[in-house]
Design an enzyme around this catalytic site. Structure first.
Site, PDB file in Angstrom:
ATOM      1  N   LYS A 264       0.832  -1.209   0.000  1.00 50.27           N
ATOM      2  CA  LYS A 264       0.000   0.000   0.000  1.00 50.27           C
ATOM      3  C   LYS A 264       0.872   1.268   0.000  1.00 50.27           C
ATOM      4  O   LYS A 264       0.637   2.219  -0.759  1.00 50.27           O
ATOM      5  CB  LYS A 264      -0.923  -0.026   1.226  1.00 50.27           C
ATOM      6  CG  LYS A 264      -1.568   1.291   1.571  1.00 50.27           C
ATOM      7  CD  LYS A 264      -2.518   1.736   0.471  1.00 50.27           C
ATOM      8  CE  LYS A 264      -2.752   3.223   0.513  1.00 50.27           C
ATOM      9  NZ  LYS A 264      -4.078   3.614   0.826  1.00 50.27           N
TER      10      LYS A 264
ATOM     11  N   CYS B  33      -2.899  11.101   1.769  1.00 53.55           N
ATOM     12  CA  CYS B  33      -2.169   9.872   1.433  1.00 53.55           C
ATOM     13  C   CYS B  33      -0.777  10.145   0.876  1.00 53.55           C
ATOM     14  O   CYS B  33       0.221   9.842   1.510  1.00 53.55           O
ATOM     15  CB  CYS B  33      -2.973   9.065   0.427  1.00 53.55           C
ATOM     16  SG  CYS B  33      -4.668   8.828   0.936  1.00 53.55           S
TER      17      CYS B  33
HETATM   18  N1  SAJ Z   1      -1.315  14.845  -8.559  1.00 52.70           N
HETATM   19  C1  SAJ Z   1      -0.439  15.561  -9.377  1.00 52.70           C
HETATM   20  N2  SAJ Z   1      -0.091  15.029 -10.582  1.00 52.70           N
HETATM   21  C2  SAJ Z   1      -0.579  13.830 -11.020  1.00 52.70           C
HETATM   22  C3  SAJ Z   1      -1.474  13.112 -10.195  1.00 52.70           C
HETATM   23  C4  SAJ Z   1      -1.826  13.650  -8.966  1.00 52.70           C
HETATM   24  O1  SAJ Z   1       0.044  16.637  -9.015  1.00 52.70           O
HETATM   25  O2  SAJ Z   1      -0.217  13.424 -12.128  1.00 52.70           O
HETATM   26  C5  SAJ Z   1      -1.672  15.389  -7.224  1.00 52.70           C
HETATM   27  C6  SAJ Z   1      -3.159  15.673  -7.037  1.00 52.70           C
HETATM   28  O3  SAJ Z   1      -3.502  16.925  -7.535  1.00 52.70           O
HETATM   29  C7  SAJ Z   1      -3.282  15.583  -5.525  1.00 52.70           C
HETATM   30  C8  SAJ Z   1      -2.282  14.479  -5.164  1.00 52.70           C
HETATM   31  O4  SAJ Z   1      -1.400  14.380  -6.268  1.00 52.70           O
HETATM   32  O5  SAJ Z   1      -2.865  16.794  -4.916  1.00 52.70           O
HETATM   33  C9  SAJ Z   1      -2.898  13.150  -4.855  1.00 52.70           C
HETATM   34  O6  SAJ Z   1      -3.912  12.839  -5.783  1.00 52.70           O
HETATM   35  P1  SAJ Z   1      -4.128  11.385  -6.412  1.00 52.70           P
HETATM   36  O7  SAJ Z   1      -5.327  11.457  -7.287  1.00 52.70           O
HETATM   37  O8  SAJ Z   1      -2.875  10.881  -7.019  1.00 52.70           O
HETATM   38  O9  SAJ Z   1      -4.347  10.423  -5.175  1.00 52.70           O
HETATM   39  P2  SAJ Z   1      -5.278  10.446  -3.862  1.00 52.70           P
HETATM   40  O10 SAJ Z   1      -4.463  10.940  -2.724  1.00 52.70           O
HETATM   41  O11 SAJ Z   1      -6.586  11.088  -4.089  1.00 52.70           O
HETATM   42  O12 SAJ Z   1      -5.517   8.860  -3.708  1.00 52.70           O
HETATM   43  C10 SAJ Z   1      -4.373   8.001  -3.629  1.00 52.70           C
HETATM   44  C11 SAJ Z   1      -4.601   6.843  -4.608  1.00 52.70           C
HETATM   45  N3  SAJ Z   1      -3.371   6.087  -4.776  1.00 52.70           N
HETATM   46  C12 SAJ Z   1      -2.903   5.760  -6.006  1.00 52.70           C
HETATM   47  O13 SAJ Z   1      -3.446   6.078  -7.036  1.00 52.70           O
HETATM   48  C13 SAJ Z   1      -1.668   4.937  -6.035  1.00 52.70           C
HETATM   49  C14 SAJ Z   1      -5.720   5.939  -4.085  1.00 52.70           C
HETATM   50  O14 SAJ Z   1      -5.840   4.776  -4.890  1.00 52.70           O
HETATM   51  C15 SAJ Z   1      -5.423   5.533  -2.622  1.00 52.70           C
HETATM   52  O15 SAJ Z   1      -6.436   4.689  -2.090  1.00 52.70           O
HETATM   53  C16 SAJ Z   1      -5.365   6.801  -1.794  1.00 52.70           C
HETATM   54  O16 SAJ Z   1      -4.259   7.565  -2.290  1.00 52.70           O
HETATM   55  C17 SAJ Z   1      -5.177   6.444  -0.341  1.00 52.70           C
HETATM   56  O17 SAJ Z   1      -6.164   6.494   0.428  1.00 52.70           O
HETATM   57  O18 SAJ Z   1      -4.081   6.017   0.046  1.00 52.70           O
END
Ligand code: SAJ
Length: 447
Positions: A208, A262
């Site tokens: 995870k 996360c």
């Molecule tokens: N972000 C970027 N660039 C990207 C992708 C995301 O800057 O290319 C930023 C987003 O704007 C945000 C942050 O990253 O600020 C996190 O967003 P996210 O959509 O990547 O993830 P979370 O935090 O909403 O959810 C993640 C997910 N993990 C993965 O995709 C590996 C989700 O599946 C998990 O269940 C969740 O963390 C968790 O609860 O751990």
């Protein structure tokens, strides 16, 4: 009689999980220390924004399969879905705080009985299931794997798509013994349509954490690319688009920084577990943490020369279309803007977030008299704003599109100077162009 499940914690993961089980034949008691949340859930309502959640909660309450309370009761299965924060001791050092897991264990210990299955869903540093769940159970006289069963089943669902991903994603189940893993796998099979992968608890914990670390490291690469492009005056979006045509390249998107409960935390759990072996993970994390200050500097330089500048912040949720502002990069951008010598007055508009550390305003109030609009969250609503209408309200027509969300041509045609994330044009140059075009227009009007 159906099996009874007690879900400890009714937050972004606990409530969806509780409502899901309650709609799949289980009697579910959701437990939360916050009596307002308990009351809201018992009335069939929800305290968080998540598509599809209300329907399941209402159905669970109406059928009598779901109830909420501030105290646990005897049950067959206990699922712990409480926060596992990572406290910032310094900018470059964080430590896990497992006090909520400890409190949940202390609450359930008096009602546990032989035959129970205890599942930790909260994202946790490697070894937590053993240290925080197994050890207290052994101290209470239970033998794991024969008279009580323990597993770690990390949630892996994406906020905004939680209900769909809960059923469709694969699930990793880490048992303390193989029987523990089998019992937990049988339970999740009641609604999980994805594959169920069985392993041991410490492996599941690391799986995870590495999923989110993988994403954090990749976003750091994209953010570094955006900074390089600002320096080289090249458009990062185009570089990414073309590089991603390669079959084995998938550069992520640069943005205003990395937020949420996360990605900014989980890499620190890995660093904490192996400080000498995590150079890359630490560097990536620090790079992502540095983005808000870098962007605040660019915004400030565009405001240079304006007395009492005013900034309109669009969005404080940590990402688009969610109401969650935990660890949001917007917060750091605002802090750095305020710390500047020529600190602007800041108004904030967010159509999703209800509670934030600063006051929130209406769209009109936020934009009126602004010298720069800063899009810090990719909410869909911002895409559909009419720049011609906003142009009538602002003082200067600069928009920092930190999420590369807006239709650049539409905003440019409406008279805005659009500065995208990593679009290669120095903010100072844009501001200068803008100042020149404004003074030219003013002198034309004057003559
Ligand atoms: N972000 C970027 N660039 C990207 C992708 C995301 O800057 O290319 C930023 C987003 O704007 C945000 C942050 O990253 O600020 C996190 O967003 P996210 O959509 O990547 O993830 P979370 O935090 O909403 O959810 C993640 C997910 N993990 C993965 O995709 C590996 C989700 O599946 C998990 O269940 C969740 O963390 C968790 O609860 O751990």
């Amino acid at each position: 009689m159906s099996k009874k499940i007690c879900v400890m914690g009714l937050g972004y993961i606990g409530l969806p999980t509780a409502s899901m089980f309650s709609n799949h034949g289980f009697q579910v008691l959701g437990v939360d220390v916050n009596p307002n949340i308990v009351e809201t859930v018992n009335s069939g309502q929800i305290h968080i924004e998540e598509p599809g959640l209300r329907t399941l909660v209402t159905a669970g309450i109406n059928s009598g399969q779901l109830r909420a309370s501030t105290a646990p009761e005897p049950a067959d299965v206990f699922i712990i879905a409480v926060p596992t924060p990572c406290r910032a001791l310094r900018e470059d050092h964080r430590e896990s705080d497992l006090s909520f897991v400890e409190a949940a264990m202390n609450a359930i210990l008096p009602v546990l009985a032989k035959g129970n299955l205890i599942i930790l869903e909260s994202t946790s540093p490697p070894g937590t299931t053993k240290k925080m769940i197994v050890v207290p159970l052994q101290e209470a006289g239970f033998t794991i794997g024969t008279d009580i069963f323990v597993a770690h089943c990390p949630e892996r669902v994406l906020p905004g798509y939680i209900m769909r991903e809960l059923t469709q994603n694969d699930r990793v189940i880490g048992g303390i013994t193989s029987l523990c893993a089998k019992l937990a796998a049988d339970l999740y099979r009641s609604f999980v349509e994805g594959a169920i992968h069985v392993t041991n608890a410490t492996t599941a914990e690391l799986v995870k954490l590495m999923e989110n670390t993988y994403r954090d490291v990749n976003i750091a690469l994209a953010n570094e690319l955006a900074n390089i492009c600002d320096h080289l005056q090249v458009d990062a979006s185009r570089v990414i688009e073309l590089a991603n045509c390669h079959p084995r390249v998938n550069i992520h998107s640069p943005g205003p920084g990395v937020g949420g409960h996360c990605l900014p935390l989980d890499p620190w759990f890995v660093i904490e577990s192996a400080p000498k072996s995590t150079t890359l993970i630490r560097t990536a994390r620090l790079l992502n943490q540095s983005v808000p200050a870098y962007l605040a500097d660019r915004i400030n330089s565009a405001l240079h020369g304006i007395t009492q500048p005013k900034v309109a912040i669009f969005g404080v949720a940590y990402k688009g279309n969610v109401d969650d502002a935990r660890e949001t990069p917007a917060s750091d951008i605002i802090r750095h803007l305020y710390a500047h010598k020529n600190a602007p007055k800041i108004n904030i508009y967010d159509p999703h977030v209800r509670h934030f550390e600063h006051d929130l305003s209406s769209l009109e109030e936020t934009v009126t008299g602004a010298d720069a609009i800063v899009v810090t969250t990719a909410h869909s609503e911002f895409k559909y704003l009419d720049p011609l209408e906003l142009k009538k309200l602002v003082r200067k027509s600069i928009v920092f599109d930190l999420c590369n969300l807006l239709d650049r041509a539409k905003w440019t045609n409406a008279g805005f100077t659009v500065i995208g994330r990593g679009d290669g044009t120095p903010a100072e140059k844009r501001a200068l162009e803008l100042a020149q075009s404004t003074s030219k227009r003013t002198s034309q009007v004057a003559s």
